[in-house]
Design an enzyme around this catalytic site. Structure first.
Site, PDB file in Angstrom:
ATOM      1  N   HIS A  97       6.835  10.384  13.443  1.00  0.00           N
ATOM      2  CA  HIS A  97       5.955   9.255  13.109  1.00  0.00           C
ATOM      3  C   HIS A  97       4.526   9.728  12.814  1.00  0.00           C
ATOM      4  O   HIS A  97       3.574   9.334  13.504  1.00  0.00           O
ATOM      5  CB  HIS A  97       5.955   8.197  14.227  1.00  0.00           C
ATOM      6  N   THR A 126       0.830  -1.212   0.000  1.00  0.00           N
ATOM      7  CA  THR A 126       0.000   0.000   0.000  1.00  0.00           C
ATOM      8  C   THR A 126       0.863   1.260   0.000  1.00  0.00           C
ATOM      9  O   THR A 126       0.689   2.148  -0.837  1.00  0.00           O
ATOM     10  CB  THR A 126      -0.910   0.010   1.247  1.00  0.00           C
ATOM     11  N   ARG A 178       9.337   1.309   9.328  1.00  0.00           N
ATOM     12  CA  ARG A 178       9.523   1.211  10.778  1.00  0.00           C
ATOM     13  C   ARG A 178      10.998   1.447  11.096  1.00  0.00           C
ATOM     14  O   ARG A 178      11.879   0.986  10.349  1.00  0.00           O
ATOM     15  CB  ARG A 178       9.117  -0.171  11.304  1.00  0.00           C
ATOM     16  N   ASP A 208      10.746   9.353   9.329  1.00  0.00           N
ATOM     17  CA  ASP A 208       9.492   9.512  10.073  1.00  0.00           C
ATOM     18  C   ASP A 208       9.446   8.542  11.245  1.00  0.00           C
ATOM     19  O   ASP A 208       8.643   8.697  12.155  1.00  0.00           O
ATOM     20  CB  ASP A 208       8.300   9.257   9.133  1.00  0.00           C
ATOM     21  N   GLU A 234      11.445   5.668  19.751  1.00  0.00           N
ATOM     22  CA  GLU A 234      10.510   6.781  19.597  1.00  0.00           C
ATOM     23  C   GLU A 234       9.899   7.115  20.952  1.00  0.00           C
ATOM     24  O   GLU A 234       9.561   6.198  21.694  1.00  0.00           O
ATOM     25  CB  GLU A 234       9.397   6.407  18.602  1.00  0.00           C
TER      26      GLU A 234
HETATM   27  P1  NAD Z   1       1.408  -3.707   2.990  1.00  0.00           P
HETATM   28  O1  NAD Z   1       1.214  -5.014   3.637  1.00  0.00           O
HETATM   29  O2  NAD Z   1       0.389  -3.205   2.024  1.00  0.00           O
HETATM   30  O3  NAD Z   1       2.814  -3.650   2.245  1.00  0.00           O
HETATM   31  C1  NAD Z   1       4.005  -4.124   2.803  1.00  0.00           C
HETATM   32  C2  NAD Z   1       4.836  -4.683   1.668  1.00  0.00           C
HETATM   33  O4  NAD Z   1       6.131  -5.029   2.145  1.00  0.00           O
HETATM   34  C3  NAD Z   1       4.209  -5.933   1.080  1.00  0.00           C
HETATM   35  O5  NAD Z   1       4.130  -5.791  -0.312  1.00  0.00           O
HETATM   36  C4  NAD Z   1       5.181  -7.040   1.488  1.00  0.00           C
HETATM   37  O6  NAD Z   1       5.249  -8.057   0.543  1.00  0.00           O
HETATM   38  C5  NAD Z   1       6.482  -6.250   1.530  1.00  0.00           C
HETATM   39  N1  NAD Z   1       7.539  -6.932   2.276  1.00  0.00           N
HETATM   40  C6  NAD Z   1       7.463  -7.551   3.470  1.00  0.00           C
HETATM   41  N2  NAD Z   1       8.645  -8.083   3.800  1.00  0.00           N
HETATM   42  C7  NAD Z   1       9.502  -7.790   2.787  1.00  0.00           C
HETATM   43  C8  NAD Z   1      10.868  -8.057   2.539  1.00  0.00           C
HETATM   44  N3  NAD Z   1      11.591  -8.788   3.386  1.00  0.00           N
HETATM   45  N4  NAD Z   1      11.422  -7.594   1.387  1.00  0.00           N
HETATM   46  C9  NAD Z   1      10.676  -6.878   0.500  1.00  0.00           C
HETATM   47  N5  NAD Z   1       9.381  -6.587   0.689  1.00  0.00           N
HETATM   48  C10 NAD Z   1       8.795  -7.047   1.818  1.00  0.00           C
HETATM   49  O7  NAD Z   1       1.564  -2.681   4.185  1.00  0.00           O
HETATM   50  P2  NAD Z   1       1.545  -1.081   4.076  1.00  0.00           P
HETATM   51  O8  NAD Z   1       0.199  -0.600   4.412  1.00  0.00           O
HETATM   52  O9  NAD Z   1       2.174  -0.674   2.817  1.00  0.00           O
HETATM   53  O10 NAD Z   1       2.494  -0.705   5.297  1.00  0.00           O
HETATM   54  C11 NAD Z   1       3.844  -1.135   5.292  1.00  0.00           C
HETATM   55  C12 NAD Z   1       4.502  -0.771   6.607  1.00  0.00           C
HETATM   56  O11 NAD Z   1       4.688   0.634   6.664  1.00  0.00           O
HETATM   57  C13 NAD Z   1       3.644  -1.095   7.828  1.00  0.00           C
HETATM   58  O12 NAD Z   1       3.908  -2.399   8.279  1.00  0.00           O
HETATM   59  C14 NAD Z   1       4.098  -0.069   8.829  1.00  0.00           C
HETATM   60  O13 NAD Z   1       5.167  -0.579   9.589  1.00  0.00           O
HETATM   61  C15 NAD Z   1       4.572   1.084   7.987  1.00  0.00           C
HETATM   62  N6  NAD Z   1       3.660   2.245   8.009  1.00  0.00           N
HETATM   63  C16 NAD Z   1       4.131   3.417   8.497  1.00  0.00           C
HETATM   64  C17 NAD Z   1       3.322   4.530   8.512  1.00  0.00           C
HETATM   65  C18 NAD Z   1       3.839   5.849   9.052  1.00  0.00           C
HETATM   66  O14 NAD Z   1       3.063   6.641   9.533  1.00  0.00           O
HETATM   67  N7  NAD Z   1       5.117   6.118   8.966  1.00  0.00           N
HETATM   68  C19 NAD Z   1       1.999   4.444   8.045  1.00  0.00           C
HETATM   69  C20 NAD Z   1       1.546   3.222   7.534  1.00  0.00           C
HETATM   70  C21 NAD Z   1       2.381   2.125   7.521  1.00  0.00           C
END
Ligand code: NAD
Length: 307
Positions: free
Chosen positions: A273, A144, A225, A249, A254
């Site tokens: 964050h 996403t 993260r 971020d 944190e």
């Molecule tokens: P998501 O599940 O849609 O996407 C995560 C992607 O990472 C997936 O496509 C997965 O296949 C891939 N992935 C996992 N392990 C991997 C690896 N070893 N190598 C390559 N790709 C790998 O999740 P999302 O909604 O995109 O969110 C991702 C992460 O971002 C969350 O888990 C969260 O920690 C972080 N996040 C941070 C904020 C923020 O405010 N900074 C907001 C939303 C999400």
């Protein structure tokens, strides 16, 4: 699960007022109320930011974040507690935040803001500024967040490459590398953007070796993260000019400790964050919760289920 009472745990207030979500969900066929730690046992389900051990007595826990690395998956599984997350809603919000970091670096906005605090009229060097078209961003994680980042940066003329475990093509990415080819993937990027979750496999995936493989004039952006990046190694790379800068971020600790050198580095942008913060956040979470309450009524499996 049979649901009668859904609690909106007070910990969500770090992201939005709990009462806004409770009000938004007040037409659900279950009782919805804002709860504190003492009221957890009055519910069957909670919507929450933080984890509490008392949640292990409930039927269902919904995380208002996409990242669920703070929840003990095995214990949820053992106790038969469902865990769902909020992935799927942050694409545009985080995409625009990342675009604003890149535009700041390119057009020097972070320096103007820093100078303004000091009432200092100081122009950048003639060759400090650049424009985004023609630059390349390597987005690590094509979920996403990664897709949202690709969409917004793509519209600014940035060439987008990606990294995912399989290396299979993804729409919106000109080229996709497999995780094992990370060093090759980052080598020709002007920006490397981290959008992967924290897992055992991704802990410190960005280390000295990766920073070495990146160009000296490249920037690192982390909106995934904190512990996905080896922070001391990043600080070292920034201090020795083997990277141009970073927009961060998320951090290993944190809030970022006051003594961290990252606070004072001229080419580092620190945000607390909040890359996904938006006035619409509670509505998007509410829609996910509503969908799963409907599914529970129909006896269907849950959307965004993690455990
Ligand atoms: P998501 O599940 O849609 O996407 C995560 C992607 O990472 C997936 O496509 C997965 O296949 C891939 N992935 C996992 N392990 C991997 C690896 N070893 N190598 C390559 N790709 C790998 O999740 P999302 O909604 O995109 O969110 C991702 C992460 O971002 C969350 O888990 C969260 O920690 C972080 N996040 C941070 C904020 C923020 O405010 N900074 C907001 C939303 C999400």
């Amino acid at each position: 699960p049979e649901l009668e009472r859904l609690g909106v745990h007070e910990s969500v207030e770090l992201v939005f007022p709990p009462s806004e979500l409770a009000e938004f969900l007040s037409d659900l066929p279950v009782d919805v109320a804002v709860i504190d730690d003492d009221e957890i046992d009055s519910c069957d389900a909670v919507v929450t930011l933080e984890h509490r051990d008392a949640f292990l007595e409930l039927e269902w826990v919904h995380s208002i974040q996409a990242g669920v690395d703070r929840f003990p998956f095995e214990e949820f599984e053992e106790r038969g507690v469902l865990l769902t997350n909020s992935t799927g809603i942050h694409d545009r919000w985080v995409g625009e935040t990342v675009a604003s970091y890149l535009l700041a670096f390119a057009r020097r906005l972070h320096r103007h803001v820093a100078n303004q605090q000091e009432r200092r009229w100081e122009r950048p060097e003639w060759d400090d500024g650049f424009t985004l078209p023609g630059t390349t961003a390597c987005v690590v994680g094509t979920g996403t967040l990664g897709s949202g980042v690709a969409e917004v940066l793509g519209s600014l003329g940035v060439r987008i490459t990606g990294v995912r475990r399989s290396g299979d093509p993804v729409e919106g990415f000109e080229e996709v590398y497999a995780s094992e080819d990370l060093l090759e993937a980052v080598a020709d990027a002007d920006f490397v953007i981290v959008t992967i979750p924290l897992t055992e496999a991704t802990h410190h995936m960005f280390d000295a070796e990766v920073f070495d493989a990146m160009a000296d004039d490249a920037y690192l952006v982390n909106v995934g993260r904190g512990p996905v990046v080896d922070e001391p190694a990043l600080i070292d790379a920034l201090e020795t000019d083997s990277l141009a800068g970073a927009a961060l971020d998320v951090f290993e600790t944190e809030p970022l400790p006051e003594e961290s050198p990252l606070w004072e580095m001229e080419e580092v942008i620190v945000s607390p964050h909040c890359a996904a913060f938006s006035e619409d956040y509670y509505r998007a979470v509410g829609d996910l919760v509503r969908e799963n309450v409907d599914r529970a009524e129909r006896g269907e499996s849950f959307h965004n289920r993690v455990v």
